[in-house]
Design an enzyme around this catalytic site. Structure first.
Site, PDB file in Angstrom:
ATOM      1  N   ASP A  14       0.817  -1.218   0.000  1.00  0.00           N
ATOM      2  CA  ASP A  14       0.000   0.000   0.000  1.00  0.00           C
ATOM      3  C   ASP A  14       0.850   1.268   0.000  1.00  0.00           C
ATOM      4  O   ASP A  14       0.629   2.177   0.809  1.00  0.00           O
ATOM      5  CB  ASP A  14      -0.937   0.012   1.217  1.00  0.00           C
ATOM      6  CG  ASP A  14      -1.754  -1.250   1.364  1.00  0.00           C
ATOM      7  OD1 ASP A  14      -2.122  -1.827   0.333  1.00  0.00           O
ATOM      8  OD2 ASP A  14      -2.016  -1.655   2.510  1.00  0.00           O
ATOM      9  N   GLU A 182     -11.379   0.465  -3.941  1.00  0.00           N
ATOM     10  CA  GLU A 182     -10.832   0.922  -2.667  1.00  0.00           C
ATOM     11  C   GLU A 182      -9.531   1.678  -2.936  1.00  0.00           C
ATOM     12  O   GLU A 182      -9.132   1.868  -4.085  1.00  0.00           O
ATOM     13  CB  GLU A 182     -10.571  -0.275  -1.737  1.00  0.00           C
ATOM     14  CG  GLU A 182      -9.619  -1.304  -2.311  1.00  0.00           C
ATOM     15  CD  GLU A 182      -9.548  -2.567  -1.474  1.00  0.00           C
ATOM     16  OE1 GLU A 182     -10.568  -2.926  -0.870  1.00  0.00           O
ATOM     17  OE2 GLU A 182      -8.470  -3.178  -1.446  1.00  0.00           O
TER      18      GLU A 182
END
Length: 500
Positions: A14, A182
């Site tokens: 991420d 997302e």
């Protein structure tokens, strides 16, 4: 000059990136490890060093300010006028999204400003007029089982954390390509606002998509060549799960993407070293759409000029010890690691262990035990989570010693006990290979375990293998000569030339 992917090896999922003049800073997820949210620094986008951690104490990751469960997901790192801003999620129930700030990215970062609990993957965007926007994935409280909702955006006061009203960034709960979106980030180039996000779940269907608008509120027109990045169709490729990306403009005007991805051992269908950070160049079409990498894909070797001086090699950066509780139960003094005892790994946050990410499929980890309190066990191991781990330890009982080798795989336990006739220091070794992990004590084999059984696929979660020092018991165990190094791949693990 070519560079190698991934640019941050081992557990580095991420990624979120920001440039400050000639310097680049990047934050990655840390999940249940402490200290949390490592901050990496680079001058060339390829060579990265951990300079600190954004989350280091309970006043940052728990609403009550007390030590407790932690699951830090998907940070976003931004900068303006001398201050770094970072938002992330403690996904443990009752916590939620929060903001921390720092003038020095190496730390110390501020206490948390708590934002909301209504979703995850928070992101920040500052427009040219000085207004800040806050975006995240939402839940739909009116749906069955609170299904995932759309990407939503609100105005935010970054000084107080006060949020305005949320508005959906795109219509419905779906994304530009799939019904699952997302990890949103908004950025601006020329007159366009771009919303980029991850879709297709976080496994092999992972992808990055993008839309653009003349307003940060949308509506966002989908990119005509969505997904802009994915390896979902490259089923035999060693790089999988490419996505969850962030864009950055370099000082020379070139654009780049950092994204997570996984490396699979040759001919294997599992990965052990977790989701890592990959770097891909970006070009722009005449009508203002980004083209990422080679038509949305990348290789381990990328033939692309890098802004700055490229000096990439195989030397592993200095490691930082991580733990499962606060504070991390060790000190480093005079080259020795002093590890306070605790409970077994399945006990969770009371575990007497410290961790460092495995960086490659072929790696060697050694440590010499120089002090072991009577009644304690200490040694080396490999840790995915409290249900998947393996270790080789020496047990001291009334001055007598024995070796315990234990493997725990989702409740299935194997333990073997062997005598040890060594009175002095004890040398441990752990050899990682794509197919197996091999444990030694004093140079003698004591056990091995399939790498497949200690993979993210076996654990069915976003875990990665961490090399581990353990001490179960009271007092302190002392370790010396703690070293890890990369190994040359074995011939059997090298693909034939016609398959490369």
């Amino acid at each position: 000059m070519p560079y190698s992917n991934p640019v941050i090896t081992g557990h580095a999922p991420d990624p979120s990136i920001v440039r400050v003049d000639e310097d680049y800073y990047l934050a990655t997820s840390s999940f249940n490890k402490l200290p949390g949210i490592p901050i990496h620094h680079s001058r060339d986008l390829v060579n990265w060093t951990v300079i600190g951690y954004a989350v280091t104490r309970p006043a940052q990751y728990r609403r009550d300010g007390r030590d407790g469960p932690i699951e830090l997901f998907a940070p976003t790192l931004r900068y303006h006028d001398g201050t770094f801003f970072l938002v992330t999620t403690n996904a443990h129930p009752g916590q939620g999204n929060f903001l921390v700030t720092a003038t020095d990215p190496a730390g110390q970062w501020s206490d948390a400003i708590w934002l909301d609990q209504g979703g995850f993957d928070p992101s920040l965007f500052r427009d040219n007029d000085g207004r800040w926007y806050y975006s995240r994935r939402s839940f739909d409280p009116g749906s069955r089982n609170e299904a995932l909702g759309p990407i939503v955006t609100a105005r935010i006061d970054v000084q107080t954390g006060e949020l305005g009203d949320f508005e959906p960034a795109i219509s419905g709960a779906g994304g530009f390509v799939t019904n699952d979106i997302e990890g949103p980030h908004i950025f601006k180039r020329d007159q366009w606002y771009y919303l980029t996000a991850a879709e297709g779940s976080s496994w092999k269907g992972h992808m990055q998509t993008l839309g653009r608008s003349t307003s940060p509120w949308g509506p966002f027109e989908p990119c005509p060549h969505n997904p802009i990045m994915t390896h979902r169709d490259r089923v035999g490729h060693c790089i999988q799960s490419l996505g969850h990306a962030d864009f950055v403009e370099a000082a020379d005007g070139t654009w780049w993407v950092v994204a997570l991805g996984t490396r699979h051992a040759p001919l294997a269908q599992h990965h052990n070293i977790g989701r890592e950070t990959f770097l891909l160049p970006v070009t722009w079409t005449d009508d203002g759409w980004p083209v990422v990498g080679e038509a949305g894909t990348t290789e381990l070797q990328v033939n692309q000029d890098i802004p700055g001086t490229l000096d990439q090699d195989d030397v592993v950066d200095a490691e930082h010890w991580l733990g499962l509780k606060w504070p991390v139960p060790c000190t480093v003094a005079g080259g020795q690691v002093l590890l306070t005892g605790g409970s077994f790994p399945e006990a969770g946050r009371d575990a007497g262990l410290i961790l460092r990410p495995q960086r490659a499929d072929d790696q060697w980890f050694t440590a010499e035990l120089t002090q072991l309190p009577d009644g304690s066990l200490a040694g080396v191991g490999l840790y995915l989570d409290k249900r998947h781990f393996a270790y080789a330890v020496v047990e001291s009982v009334q001055g007598r010693r024995q070796v315990r080798f234990r493997v725990s795989l989702d409740g299935l336990d194997h333990e073997q006990i062997m005598p040890l006739d060594v009175a002095g220091n004890i040398a441990f070794g752990l050899e990682a290979r794509p197919d197996r992990y091999y444990f030694t004590v004093e140079g003698e084999p004591v056990g091995e375990v399939s790498a497949r059984l200690l993979s993210a696929e076996a654990a069915e979660w976003f875990v990665s293998a961490h090399l581990m020092l353990v001490h179960f018991g009271e007092g302190e165990a002392h370790f010396d000569r703690v070293e890890s190094k990369l190994l040359e791949p074995r011939e059997s693990a090298v693909l034939p030339a016609f398959l490369l």
